[in-house]
Design an enzyme around this catalytic site. Structure first.
Site, PDB file in Angstrom:
ATOM      1  N   ASP A 170      -4.672 -13.105  10.524  1.00 32.78           N
ATOM      2  CA  ASP A 170      -3.614 -13.059   9.509  1.00 32.78           C
ATOM      3  C   ASP A 170      -2.378 -13.868   9.882  1.00 32.78           C
ATOM      4  O   ASP A 170      -1.253 -13.359   9.892  1.00 32.78           O
ATOM      5  CB  ASP A 170      -3.204 -11.605   9.237  1.00 32.78           C
ATOM      6  CG  ASP A 170      -4.283 -10.825   8.502  1.00 32.78           C
ATOM      7  OD1 ASP A 170      -4.943 -11.406   7.643  1.00 32.78           O
ATOM      8  OD2 ASP A 170      -4.454  -9.628   8.813  1.00 32.78           O
ATOM      9  N   GLU A 218     -10.887  -7.035  -3.581  1.00 32.68           N
ATOM     10  CA  GLU A 218     -10.668  -8.035  -2.530  1.00 32.68           C
ATOM     11  C   GLU A 218     -11.888  -8.106  -1.612  1.00 32.68           C
ATOM     12  O   GLU A 218     -12.138  -7.179  -0.845  1.00 32.68           O
ATOM     13  CB  GLU A 218      -9.422  -7.691  -1.718  1.00 32.68           C
ATOM     14  CG  GLU A 218      -9.105  -8.721  -0.650  1.00 32.68           C
ATOM     15  CD  GLU A 218      -7.734  -8.508  -0.035  1.00 32.68           C
ATOM     16  OE1 GLU A 218      -7.601  -8.778   1.173  1.00 32.68           O
ATOM     17  OE2 GLU A 218      -6.812  -8.078  -0.736  1.00 32.68           O
ATOM     18  N   HIS A 224       0.863  -1.176   0.000  1.00 34.34           N
ATOM     19  CA  HIS A 224       0.000   0.000   0.000  1.00 34.34           C
ATOM     20  C   HIS A 224       0.908   1.237   0.000  1.00 34.34           C
ATOM     21  O   HIS A 224       2.035   1.181   0.497  1.00 34.34           O
ATOM     22  CB  HIS A 224      -0.861   0.106   1.266  1.00 34.34           C
ATOM     23  CG  HIS A 224      -1.777  -1.027   1.537  1.00 34.34           C
ATOM     24  ND1 HIS A 224      -1.355  -2.207   2.105  1.00 34.34           N
ATOM     25  CD2 HIS A 224      -3.123  -1.142   1.373  1.00 34.34           C
ATOM     26  CE1 HIS A 224      -2.389  -3.010   2.270  1.00 34.34           C
ATOM     27  NE2 HIS A 224      -3.475  -2.394   1.836  1.00 34.34           N
ATOM     28  N   ASP A 227       2.234   2.107   3.378  1.00 30.98           N
ATOM     29  CA  ASP A 227       3.229   1.190   3.939  1.00 30.98           C
ATOM     30  C   ASP A 227       4.638   1.668   3.662  1.00 30.98           C
ATOM     31  O   ASP A 227       5.539   1.472   4.472  1.00 30.98           O
ATOM     32  CB  ASP A 227       3.122  -0.214   3.313  1.00 30.98           C
ATOM     33  CG  ASP A 227       1.753  -0.819   3.415  1.00 30.98           C
ATOM     34  OD1 ASP A 227       1.083  -0.579   4.422  1.00 30.98           O
ATOM     35  OD2 ASP A 227       1.359  -1.537   2.474  1.00 30.98           O
ATOM     36  N   ASP A 247      -4.663 -14.180  -1.417  1.00 26.70           N
ATOM     37  CA  ASP A 247      -3.871 -13.846  -0.236  1.00 26.70           C
ATOM     38  C   ASP A 247      -3.791 -15.082   0.647  1.00 26.70           C
ATOM     39  O   ASP A 247      -4.826 -15.654   1.020  1.00 26.70           O
ATOM     40  CB  ASP A 247      -4.503 -12.701   0.551  1.00 26.70           C
ATOM     41  CG  ASP A 247      -4.189 -11.338  -0.028  1.00 26.70           C
ATOM     42  OD1 ASP A 247      -3.477 -11.278  -1.041  1.00 26.70           O
ATOM     43  OD2 ASP A 247      -4.665 -10.337   0.534  1.00 26.70           O
ATOM     44  N   HIS A 261     -10.598 -13.688   4.986  1.00 28.62           N
ATOM     45  CA  HIS A 261     -11.838 -13.003   4.651  1.00 28.62           C
ATOM     46  C   HIS A 261     -12.926 -14.008   4.284  1.00 28.62           C
ATOM     47  O   HIS A 261     -14.099 -13.816   4.618  1.00 28.62           O
ATOM     48  CB  HIS A 261     -11.614 -12.034   3.493  1.00 28.62           C
ATOM     49  CG  HIS A 261     -10.684 -10.916   3.832  1.00 28.62           C
ATOM     50  ND1 HIS A 261     -10.237 -10.009   2.896  1.00 28.62           N
ATOM     51  CD2 HIS A 261     -10.111 -10.549   5.007  1.00 28.62           C
ATOM     52  CE1 HIS A 261      -9.441  -9.136   3.485  1.00 28.62           C
ATOM     53  NE2 HIS A 261      -9.340  -9.453   4.758  1.00 28.62           N
ATOM     54  N   GLU A 312      -8.882 -13.734  -0.166  1.00 29.88           N
ATOM     55  CA  GLU A 312      -8.082 -14.009   1.030  1.00 29.88           C
ATOM     56  C   GLU A 312      -8.718 -15.112   1.874  1.00 29.88           C
ATOM     57  O   GLU A 312      -9.930 -15.139   2.069  1.00 29.88           O
ATOM     58  CB  GLU A 312      -7.916 -12.742   1.868  1.00 29.88           C
ATOM     59  CG  GLU A 312      -7.095 -12.991   3.130  1.00 29.88           C
ATOM     60  CD  GLU A 312      -6.942 -11.755   3.992  1.00 29.88           C
ATOM     61  OE1 GLU A 312      -7.125 -11.864   5.221  1.00 29.88           O
ATOM     62  OE2 GLU A 312      -6.648 -10.680   3.430  1.00 29.88           O
TER      63      GLU A 312
END
Length: 435
Positions: free
Chosen positions: A307, A230, A99, A102, A294, A269, A266
């Site tokens: 995560d 996403e 991102h 980031d 992901d 998710h 993901e």
């Protein structure tokens, strides 16, 4: 070179008998699986945000990591970039994702912020001349700053919409300049907390307008990568408009984007949407919108997106089966959207997470390929639907039979079809032979 990973040697493939904790035991990038290099099947990527920007906090406590690049200056951002490419080279990994927030701090204005991001992107470009690591995808953070507390594309204020669009423009162009294969739209706050102050139809129209702008600008600048959405059902919003793959497809179909946009799916998710990962992959594949994935997992006892790195070969094998039957991920890949635990303080822990995750993906890929090459499983599933391949079954599917026709045949032939076993236990045992 920095000294953050001092004393750590590059990770190599040493085979299943190796006891070296920083060696690949199953991930052999050049091994051929179904005629294709293992690395080209998996296309693994490091997530910049979890690996370098996450500070180790959780809903009940703040930073636990002390990294020398933590800070809001461009010097910190440059050091972070140096450490990032050192890790990429140590892991011998082909891709990374980021991102904008980031990689560089926000400035006093969006122009300042975008310049900061572009400065670090130029550093990436120079490093990529010496490193084999490339960009899998880029994205803009349209959820952390308080200006986005009511959404970005779906915000009730058109000025916030415009600000978000300008932010995306910058990252989309950088992604193209760095040779990125995809651009991801993650609607972290594209949803609502209460219907008392929300116009759903209005916000959906705004989101469609935003995506249309992105698609058109991608064409204008010659970006030939995939545009991805996403899906995520909740957290932070009570309800998010990209709840799951099926919901996203309904949105794409309504606004005519189904041939322009695919999904980045993901594991965590999918779980939050009460689906399995392979369910979301199978749905996306059946709809033609499987773009990228992901790789992570959630803690079954926690109510949020934890995560964690993938560590279950049986679960990931079922995912790889869907991906292989889809013909692979094309321009997509497996982004490790995963973070080490907040107690994992050592630099080596960052390598352990990725090494273990890659070994799990490698074993899962080979197991899924073996299932397909063996053919027993596919034959069993095909046999369950064999009736639809008969002339009568095909006539029904092709619209050549009316309700009158079907009713007449049932009466004429005195049909009395009986249920047949779904063989779930047999199929579970069959899959377990390979994992």
């Amino acid at each position: 070179m920095t000294d953050f990973f001092k004393g750590i040697s590059p990770v190599k493939f040493e085979g299943p008998q190796s006891s070296n904790p920083l060696a690949y035991r199953f991930y052999n990038k050049d091994e051929l699986v179904m005629g294709k290099r293992m690395e080209d099947h998996i296309r693994p990527a490091v997530a910049y945000w979890h690996t370098f920007a996450w500070e180790g906090g959780d809903p009940f406590g703040g930073r636990t990591f002390e990294r020398p690049w933590f800070g809001d200056s461009m010097d910190h951002a440059r050091l972070k970039a140096d450490v990032a490419f050192e890790l990429f080279d140590l892991l011998d990994i082909p891709f990374f994702c980021f991102h904008d927030r980031d990689i560089a701090p926000e400035g006093a204005s969006l122009a300042d912020s975008n310049r900061n991001v572009r400065t670090i992107a130029e550093i990436f470009a120079r490093k990529m001349e010496k490193s084999r690591t490339r960009l899998l995808w880029g994205t803009a953070n349209l959820f952390s700053n308080r200006r986005y507390m009511s959404g970005a594309a779906t915000n009730p204020d058109p000025d916030v919409f415009a600000y978000a669009a300008a932010q995306v423009k910058n990252v989309l162009e950088i992604t193209k300049d760095l040779g990125g294969s995809n651009y991801v739209l993650w609607g972290g706050r594209e949803g609502y907390e209460t219907l008392l102050n929300t116009k759903i139809g209005q916000e959906m129209d705004q989101m469609a307008r935003f995506i249309d702008l992105v698609i058109n600008h991608a064409r204008k600048i010659g970006f030939d990568g995939q545009i991805l959405i996403e899906p995520k059902p909740q957290e932070p919003s009570k309800h998010q408009y990209d709840f799951d793959v099926a919901t996203v497809y309904g949105f794409l179909k309504k606004y005519g984007f189904e041939n322009e946009v695919k999904c980045n799916i993901e594991v965590g998710h999918a779980f939050l949407a009460n689906h399995s990962f392979e369910h979301e992959l199978a749905v996306a594949s059946s709809l033609g919108i499987l773009g990228s994935v992901d790789a992570n997992r959630n803690d079954l006892q926690s109510g949020w997106d934890t995560d964690q790195f993938p560590n279950s070969v049986p679960e990931t094998t079922l995912a790889f089966y869907q991906i292989l039957k889809n013909g692979g991920l094309g321009k997509g890949g497996f982004n490790f959207d995963a973070k080490v635990r907040r107690q994992s303080l050592d630099p080596a822990d960052l390598l352990h997470g990725h090494v273990g995750g890659l070994d799990v993906l490698a074993r899962s890929l080979k197991a899924a390929a073996a299932i397909i090459e063996d053919g027993t499983y596919d034959k069993a599933v095909d046999a369950r639907y064999a009736g639809w391949q008969t002339p009568e079954g095909q006539a029904i599917l092709k619209g050549q039979r009316s309700l009158d026709d079907l009713a007449a045949r049932v009466e004429k032939e005195n049909l009395d079809p009986q249920p047949r076993s779904g063989q779930q236990e047999y199929l579970e045992n069959l899959i377990n032979r390979f994992v």
